[in-house]
Design a protein around this motif. Structure first.
Motif, PDB file in Angstrom:
ATOM      1  N   ALA A 132       0.799  -0.980   0.086  1.00 33.42           N
ATOM      2  CA  ALA A 132      -0.050   0.048  -0.088  1.00 33.42           C
ATOM      3  C   ALA A 132       0.928   1.319   0.158  1.00 33.42           C
ATOM      4  O   ALA A 132       2.054   1.196   0.687  1.00 33.42           O
ATOM      5  CB  ALA A 132      -1.030  -0.174   1.036  1.00 33.42           C
ATOM      6  N   THR A 133       0.275   2.512  -0.653  1.00 32.76           N
ATOM      7  CA  THR A 133       0.964   3.672  -0.519  1.00 32.76           C
ATOM      8  C   THR A 133       0.039   4.537   0.041  1.00 32.76           C
ATOM      9  O   THR A 133      -1.191   4.659  -0.596  1.00 32.76           O
ATOM     10  CB  THR A 133       1.668   4.039  -1.735  1.00 32.76           C
ATOM     11  N   VAL A 134       0.449   5.327   0.657  1.00 31.38           N
ATOM     12  CA  VAL A 134      -0.442   6.526   1.395  1.00 31.38           C
ATOM     13  C   VAL A 134       0.228   7.770   1.318  1.00 31.38           C
ATOM     14  O   VAL A 134       1.466   7.975   1.857  1.00 31.38           O
ATOM     15  CB  VAL A 134      -0.860   6.280   2.849  1.00 31.38           C
ATOM     16  N   GLU A 135      -0.486   8.997   0.778  1.00 31.07           N
ATOM     17  CA  GLU A 135       0.252  10.200   0.929  1.00 31.07           C
ATOM     18  C   GLU A 135      -0.832  11.158   0.866  1.00 31.07           C
ATOM     19  O   GLU A 135      -2.000  10.810   0.792  1.00 31.07           O
ATOM     20  CB  GLU A 135       0.966  10.464  -0.803  1.00 31.07           C
ATOM     21  N   GLY A 136      -0.253  12.575   1.505  1.00 28.90           N
ATOM     22  CA  GLY A 136      -1.364  13.391   1.602  1.00 28.90           C
ATOM     23  C   GLY A 136      -0.559  14.790   2.167  1.00 28.90           C
ATOM     24  O   GLY A 136       0.380  14.917   2.336  1.00 28.90           O
ATOM     25  N   HIS A 167      -3.350   3.910  -2.660  1.00 29.73           N
ATOM     26  CA  HIS A 167      -3.508   2.811  -3.611  1.00 29.73           C
ATOM     27  C   HIS A 167      -2.756   1.746  -3.161  1.00 29.73           C
ATOM     28  O   HIS A 167      -1.727   1.816  -2.412  1.00 29.73           O
ATOM     29  CB  HIS A 167      -3.198   3.555  -4.886  1.00 29.73           C
ATOM     30  N   GLY A 168      -2.997   0.610  -3.763  1.00 25.52           N
ATOM     31  CA  GLY A 168      -2.007  -0.442  -3.459  1.00 25.52           C
ATOM     32  C   GLY A 168      -3.041  -1.727  -3.868  1.00 25.52           C
ATOM     33  O   GLY A 168      -4.156  -1.641  -4.052  1.00 25.52           O
ATOM     34  N   VAL A 173      -5.846  -9.120  -5.798  1.00 28.94           N
ATOM     35  CA  VAL A 173      -5.459  -9.584  -7.186  1.00 28.94           C
ATOM     36  C   VAL A 173      -5.176  -7.945  -8.082  1.00 28.94           C
ATOM     37  O   VAL A 173      -4.772  -8.314  -9.091  1.00 28.94           O
ATOM     38  CB  VAL A 173      -6.036 -10.482  -7.874  1.00 28.94           C
ATOM     39  N   ALA A 174      -6.275  -7.235  -7.630  1.00 31.21           N
ATOM     40  CA  ALA A 174      -6.164  -5.968  -8.128  1.00 31.21           C
ATOM     41  C   ALA A 174      -5.806  -4.644  -7.489  1.00 31.21           C
ATOM     42  O   ALA A 174      -5.903  -4.746  -6.305  1.00 31.21           O
ATOM     43  CB  ALA A 174      -7.548  -5.786  -8.896  1.00 31.21           C
ATOM     44  N   SER A 175      -5.533  -3.549  -8.209  1.00 29.90           N
ATOM     45  CA  SER A 175      -5.082  -2.225  -7.360  1.00 29.90           C
ATOM     46  C   SER A 175      -6.415  -1.612  -6.955  1.00 29.90           C
ATOM     47  O   SER A 175      -7.531  -1.734  -7.733  1.00 29.90           O
ATOM     48  CB  SER A 175      -4.397  -1.376  -8.336  1.00 29.90           C
TER      49      SER A 175
END
Length: 287
Positions: A132-136, A167-168, A173-175
């Motif tokens: 996972a990627t978190v940004e803000g 997103h991640g 199996v899917a983003s």
């Protein structure tokens, strides 16, 4: 300008501070971090939910979640006693802990692993299964109004607003994106006023939580469950009776803000919970 680095076997970090002009400071940092699962999750155990017909099995082999973090901020300090800041951050997580993984149903018979009990119950467990990627961004303000006359000299104010995106694969199996991750809250804000005068103090705070997804249904977004945005007001007063004794009165959810849910679109109401207002009287002492 100041550069600080720290390296160890598990965590490393590097921080850079620079005074751009008088009262304006820039900060940037890179670090690694990890988050261990709770001890309750690592202990071999099973939790039964009779109403939902589920059996949750703990996974003692869970690994820590590992993250790489980037942070940057601008902070402006002003007189008297105030600061305004804007921050950007990004966190990339691997070995993401996914909970509630469906592992089928409990078989029938005395040798089903549960002494013949829980036939037909859904088996759930946890695993390190995703990324996972978190940004803000976060914007904040804080100030003490010591320049005001008389009783107003004890006023203080604070506010912050946070915007998040993610997103991640989250173990799938899917983003997935921001609106497809249960429990991920994209917008939050807090506003507060405080006041102090001699032995008296008072505070008022507003907490805002934006709309967010609570249950994701991969077969169709029309069945996704969302919680409406919610704004709660909390107030409190205090009196410093002695140098070691403080009396407090706090009121949580002053206007009895409900918690409401909908499926797919706001017109498809699912449920509404009215939690009520809580009044707490307290006595704090230091001995």
């Amino acid at each position: 300008t100041r550069l600080v680095s720290d390296w160890s076997s598990d965590v490393c970090s590097s921080d850079l501070n620079h005074d751009l002009i008088r009262n304006l400071k820039a900060r940037a940092s890179w670090s690694t971090s990890f988050g261990r699962p709770g001890l309750a999750e690592l202990r071999p155990n099973e939790t039964v939910n009779e109403a939902a017909q589920t059996l949750t099995i703990n996974n003692p082999s869970l690994l820590p979640q590992m993250a790489k973090n980037w942070d940057a901020s601008l902070e402006y300090y002003f007189e008297p006693v105030g600061v305004i800041s804007a921050s950007w951050f990004r966190k990339t997580i691997r070995d993401y802990i996914v909970r509630g993984i469906n592992q089928g149903t409990v078989a029938a018979g005395n040798d089903n692993g549960f002494n013949g009990e829980y036939q037909g119950f859904t088996l759930l467990t946890s695993a390190n299964a995703g990324t996972a990627t978190v940004e803000g961004w976060e914007f904040s303000y804080q100030q003490q109004f010591t320049f005001l006359p008389g009783l107003l000299k004890g006023l203080g104010a604070s506010a912050n607003y946070t915007l998040l995106e993610t997103h991640g694969d989250f173990g799938g199996v899917a983003s997935r994106g921001t609106d497809e991750v249960p429990g991920f809250v994209p917008r939050t804000a807090n506003y507060g006023l405080t006041w102090r005068h001699r032995h008296f103090s008072a505070r008022a705070a507003i907490n805002y939580v934006g709309r967010y997804l609570t249950n994701f249904t991969a077969t169709g977004s029309g069945r996704n469950l969302y919680r409406f945005s919610r704004q709660i007001v909390n107030v409190g007063v205090g009196y410093h009776l002695r140098s070691w004794l403080n009396l407090t009165l706090d009121v949580s959810n002053l206007f009895n803000e409900p918690e409401a849910f909908y499926r797919g679109i706001p017109d498809q109401m699912q449920s509404t919970n009215i939690p009520g207002t809580t009044i707490t009287v307290g006595m704090n002492g230091r001995f």
